[in-house]
Design a protein around this motif. Structure first.
Motif, PDB file in Angstrom:
ATOM      1  N   SER A   1       0.856  -1.188   0.000  1.00  0.00           N
ATOM      2  CA  SER A   1       0.000   0.000   0.000  1.00  0.00           C
ATOM      3  C   SER A   1       0.891   1.237   0.000  1.00  0.00           C
ATOM      4  O   SER A   1       1.875   1.295   0.734  1.00  0.00           O
ATOM      5  CB  SER A   1      -0.890   0.013   1.233  1.00  0.00           C
TER       6      SER A   1
ATOM      7  N   TYR B   1       0.968   5.792  -1.239  1.00  0.00           N
ATOM      8  CA  TYR B   1       0.335   6.959  -1.837  1.00  0.00           C
ATOM      9  C   TYR B   1       0.783   7.067  -3.284  1.00  0.00           C
ATOM     10  O   TYR B   1       1.964   6.918  -3.593  1.00  0.00           O
ATOM     11  CB  TYR B   1       0.717   8.235  -1.075  1.00  0.00           C
TER      12      TYR B   1
ATOM     13  N   THR C   1       0.505   9.358  -6.965  1.00  0.00           N
ATOM     14  CA  THR C   1       0.170  10.565  -7.715  1.00  0.00           C
ATOM     15  C   THR C   1       0.448  10.267  -9.179  1.00  0.00           C
ATOM     16  O   THR C   1       1.502   9.726  -9.514  1.00  0.00           O
ATOM     17  CB  THR C   1       1.008  11.775  -7.240  1.00  0.00           C
TER      18      THR C   1
ATOM     19  N   THR D   1      -3.212  16.881 -13.165  1.00  0.00           N
ATOM     20  CA  THR D   1      -3.031  15.870 -12.134  1.00  0.00           C
ATOM     21  C   THR D   1      -4.229  14.932 -12.212  1.00  0.00           C
ATOM     22  O   THR D   1      -5.369  15.372 -12.046  1.00  0.00           O
ATOM     23  CB  THR D   1      -2.937  16.514 -10.732  1.00  0.00           C
TER      24      THR D   1
ATOM     25  N   VAL E   1      -4.374  11.842 -10.426  1.00  0.00           N
ATOM     26  CA  VAL E   1      -4.543  11.344  -9.061  1.00  0.00           C
ATOM     27  C   VAL E   1      -3.530  12.088  -8.199  1.00  0.00           C
ATOM     28  O   VAL E   1      -2.371  12.208  -8.585  1.00  0.00           O
ATOM     29  CB  VAL E   1      -4.271   9.825  -8.983  1.00  0.00           C
ATOM     30  N   LYS E   2      -3.946  12.566  -7.032  1.00  0.00           N
ATOM     31  CA  LYS E   2      -3.010  13.278  -6.150  1.00  0.00           C
ATOM     32  C   LYS E   2      -2.992  12.619  -4.782  1.00  0.00           C
ATOM     33  O   LYS E   2      -3.994  12.626  -4.063  1.00  0.00           O
ATOM     34  CB  LYS E   2      -3.400  14.734  -6.007  1.00  0.00           C
ATOM     35  N   GLU E   3      -1.843  12.028  -4.458  1.00  0.00           N
ATOM     36  CA  GLU E   3      -1.590  11.437  -3.149  1.00  0.00           C
ATOM     37  C   GLU E   3      -2.753  10.576  -2.657  1.00  0.00           C
ATOM     38  O   GLU E   3      -3.215  10.705  -1.534  1.00  0.00           O
ATOM     39  CB  GLU E   3      -1.245  12.535  -2.137  1.00  0.00           C
ATOM     40  N   GLU E   4      -3.186   9.684  -3.513  1.00  0.00           N
ATOM     41  CA  GLU E   4      -4.268   8.752  -3.180  1.00  0.00           C
ATOM     42  C   GLU E   4      -3.664   7.466  -2.642  1.00  0.00           C
ATOM     43  O   GLU E   4      -2.791   6.880  -3.275  1.00  0.00           O
ATOM     44  CB  GLU E   4      -5.090   8.468  -4.441  1.00  0.00           C
ATOM     45  N   ILE E   5      -4.128   7.013  -1.489  1.00  0.00           N
ATOM     46  CA  ILE E   5      -3.624   5.750  -0.945  1.00  0.00           C
ATOM     47  C   ILE E   5      -4.236   4.613  -1.750  1.00  0.00           C
ATOM     48  O   ILE E   5      -5.441   4.599  -1.980  1.00  0.00           O
ATOM     49  CB  ILE E   5      -3.904   5.607   0.577  1.00  0.00           C
ATOM     50  N   GLN E   6      -3.380   3.722  -2.220  1.00  0.00           N
ATOM     51  CA  GLN E   6      -3.837   2.571  -2.994  1.00  0.00           C
ATOM     52  C   GLN E   6      -3.260   1.324  -2.359  1.00  0.00           C
ATOM     53  O   GLN E   6      -2.123   1.305  -1.909  1.00  0.00           O
ATOM     54  CB  GLN E   6      -3.420   2.703  -4.454  1.00  0.00           C
TER      55      GLN E   6
ATOM     56  N   GLN F   1      -3.715  -2.259  -9.973  1.00  0.00           N
ATOM     57  CA  GLN F   1      -4.512  -1.035  -9.985  1.00  0.00           C
ATOM     58  C   GLN F   1      -4.789  -0.644 -11.429  1.00  0.00           C
ATOM     59  O   GLN F   1      -3.977  -0.910 -12.318  1.00  0.00           O
ATOM     60  CB  GLN F   1      -3.755   0.113  -9.303  1.00  0.00           C
TER      61      GLN F   1
ATOM     62  N   ARG G   1      -6.385   2.778 -13.778  1.00  0.00           N
ATOM     63  CA  ARG G   1      -6.843   4.158 -13.796  1.00  0.00           C
ATOM     64  C   ARG G   1      -7.131   4.530 -15.240  1.00  0.00           C
ATOM     65  O   ARG G   1      -6.258   4.445 -16.100  1.00  0.00           O
ATOM     66  CB  ARG G   1      -5.773   5.088 -13.221  1.00  0.00           C
TER      67      ARG G   1
END
Length: 87
Positions: free
Chosen positions: A40, A42, A44, A57, A59-64, A69, A71
């Protein structure tokens, strides 16, 4: 990643590290980034021009979570050319 006319993405260094794939490639509208995270973290995702200027941007500092994944990115508002994606 590099985006070519109409729009295409390529980056063997990232592909080797994260199992990144981009498709369809090239594209003039919608493309999907698929990548794998080992843990897991962060994330971006940014679209840059060839001068390194930030255009968008995604995705910005999204926890995955760890694992695969995806997008979807709409590139239809970009002029045909060369672009980079920074993850």
């Amino acid at each position: 990643f590099t985006v070519f006319t109409p729009t295409s993405i390529f980056s063997p260094a990232i592909t080797d590290s994260y199992g990144l794939t981009v498709g369809p490639n090239p594209t003039a509208s919608i493309t999907t980034l698929t990548y794998t995270l080992k843990s897991s973290e962060y994330v971006t995702i940014e679209i840059l021009d060839t001068q390194g200027k930030l255009l968008r941007t995604v995705v910005k500092e999204e926890i995955q979570n760890a694992g695969e994944q995806q997008r979807t990115i709409d590139l239809s508002n970009l002029l045909p050319g060369v672009y980079m994606v920074q993850v």
